[in-house]
Design a protein around this motif. Structure first.
Motif, mmCIF file in Angstrom:
data_model
loop_
_atom_site.group_PDB
_atom_site.id
_atom_site.type_symbol
_atom_site.label_atom_id
_atom_site.label_comp_id
_atom_site.label_asym_id
_atom_site.label_seq_id
_atom_site.Cartn_x
_atom_site.Cartn_y
_atom_site.Cartn_z
ATOM 1 N N GLN A 70 30.030 9.417 27.581
ATOM 2 C CA GLN A 70 28.642 9.818 27.409
ATOM 3 C C GLN A 70 27.856 8.732 26.677
ATOM 4 O O GLN A 70 28.345 8.137 25.717
ATOM 5 N N VAL A 71 26.650 8.481 27.197
ATOM 6 C CA VAL A 71 25.762 7.460 26.652
ATOM 7 C C VAL A 71 24.412 8.120 26.390
ATOM 8 O O VAL A 71 23.935 8.891 27.218
ATOM 9 N N THR A 72 23.806 7.814 25.255
ATOM 10 C CA THR A 72 22.477 8.319 24.932
ATOM 11 C C THR A 72 21.484 7.168 24.999
ATOM 12 O O THR A 72 21.719 6.112 24.413
ATOM 13 N N ILE A 73 20.393 7.388 25.727
ATOM 14 C CA ILE A 73 19.344 6.381 25.870
ATOM 15 C C ILE A 73 18.005 7.042 25.579
ATOM 16 O O ILE A 73 17.683 8.071 26.158
ATOM 17 N N THR A 74 17.233 6.465 24.672
ATOM 18 C CA THR A 74 15.861 6.896 24.448
ATOM 19 C C THR A 74 14.981 5.959 25.258
ATOM 20 O O THR A 74 15.049 4.741 25.090
ATOM 21 N N THR A 75 14.186 6.524 26.160
ATOM 22 C CA THR A 75 13.449 5.689 27.094
ATOM 23 C C THR A 75 12.143 6.325 27.543
ATOM 24 O O THR A 75 11.966 7.532 27.434
ATOM 25 N N LEU A 76 11.289 5.511 28.080
ATOM 26 C CA LEU A 76 10.052 5.947 28.690
ATOM 27 C C LEU A 76 10.340 6.211 30.164
ATOM 28 O O LEU A 76 10.989 5.397 30.819
ATOM 29 N N VAL A 77 9.904 7.355 30.683
ATOM 30 C CA VAL A 77 10.110 7.681 32.096
ATOM 31 C C VAL A 77 8.765 7.980 32.746
ATOM 32 O O VAL A 77 7.812 8.379 32.076
ATOM 33 N N SER A 78 8.710 7.800 34.039
ATOM 34 C CA SER A 78 7.489 8.107 34.778
ATOM 35 C C SER A 78 7.274 9.616 34.789
ATOM 36 O O SER A 78 8.208 10.380 35.043
ATOM 37 N N ARG A 79 6.057 10.042 34.553
ATOM 38 C CA ARG A 79 5.780 11.489 34.598
ATOM 39 C C ARG A 79 5.918 12.028 36.002
ATOM 40 O O ARG A 79 6.022 13.227 36.205
ATOM 41 N N LEU A 80 5.935 11.153 37.001
ATOM 42 C CA LEU A 80 6.124 11.576 38.387
ATOM 43 C C LEU A 80 7.596 11.675 38.760
ATOM 44 O O LEU A 80 7.935 12.289 39.766
ATOM 45 N N GLU A 81 8.463 11.043 37.971
ATOM 46 C CA GLU A 81 9.903 11.042 38.258
ATOM 47 C C GLU A 81 10.707 11.310 36.992
ATOM 48 O O GLU A 81 11.542 10.502 36.598
ATOM 49 N N ILE A 82 10.479 12.446 36.384
ATOM 50 C CA ILE A 82 11.214 12.797 35.171
ATOM 51 C C ILE A 82 12.615 13.250 35.572
ATOM 52 O O ILE A 82 12.759 14.164 36.384
ATOM 53 N N PRO A 83 13.654 12.613 35.021
ATOM 54 C CA PRO A 83 15.022 13.038 35.363
ATOM 55 C C PRO A 83 15.308 14.453 34.854
ATOM 56 O O PRO A 83 14.812 14.850 33.802
ATOM 57 N N ARG A 84 16.085 15.178 35.608
ATOM 58 C CA ARG A 84 16.500 16.539 35.249
ATOM 59 C C ARG A 84 18.023 16.567 35.121
ATOM 60 O O ARG A 84 18.722 15.719 35.673
#
Length: 140
Positions: free
Chosen positions: A101-115
């Protein structure tokens, strides 16, 4: 040629804006000191985290463009930090990357938010080995 004979490209203007924003959140210069004094260190600390995420997103895009290979990971959990940049959310992703398991704090596109359950691409920064979010994986 621009109005005053100095026309910068969009990329140069964006780079200048990012540098100015970084100086402000670091408390440098008059504007940075005033921001820290009036908004408080909690605000500037949160903004530093958001700026770091924005820089990581830009770095991941540059690495992909340079041909650095990506890896596929599965999203285990998504946590919203409550911060946005240009209406794009800053999130904490808990990823399953080949059994670890890896934790990443990142900026994501509001059109492609991972689920949870989505496959995403990550790229390893060659010098530090840090994993960076590189977007949603293509669907087959």
């Amino acid at each position: 040629m621009g109005l005053f004979g100095n026309k910068k490209s969009m990329q140069d203007r964006q780079a200048d804006a990012m540098q100015k924003a970084e100086k402000i959140v670091q408390g440098k210069g008059l504007t940075g000191k005033m921001t820290k004094a009036f908004m408080g260190s909690e605000f500037t600390n949160a903004m530093q985290g958001a700026m770091a995420s924005a820089n990581q997103a830009q770095q991941a895009a540059q690495l992909r463009a340079a041909g650095v290979p990506t890896e596929t990971a599965t999203v285990v959990q998504v946590q919203d930090t409550g911060q946005t940049i240009n209406d794009n959310p800053n999130v904490v992703l808990l990823l399953d990357l080949g059994g670890r398991q890896v934790t990443i704090t990142t900026l994501v596109s509001r059109l492609e938010i991972p689920r949870t359950g989505d496959n995403v691409l990550v790229v390893r920064e060659p010098q530090t080995g840090t994993m960076l979010y590189a977007g949603l994986a293509p669907r087959a």
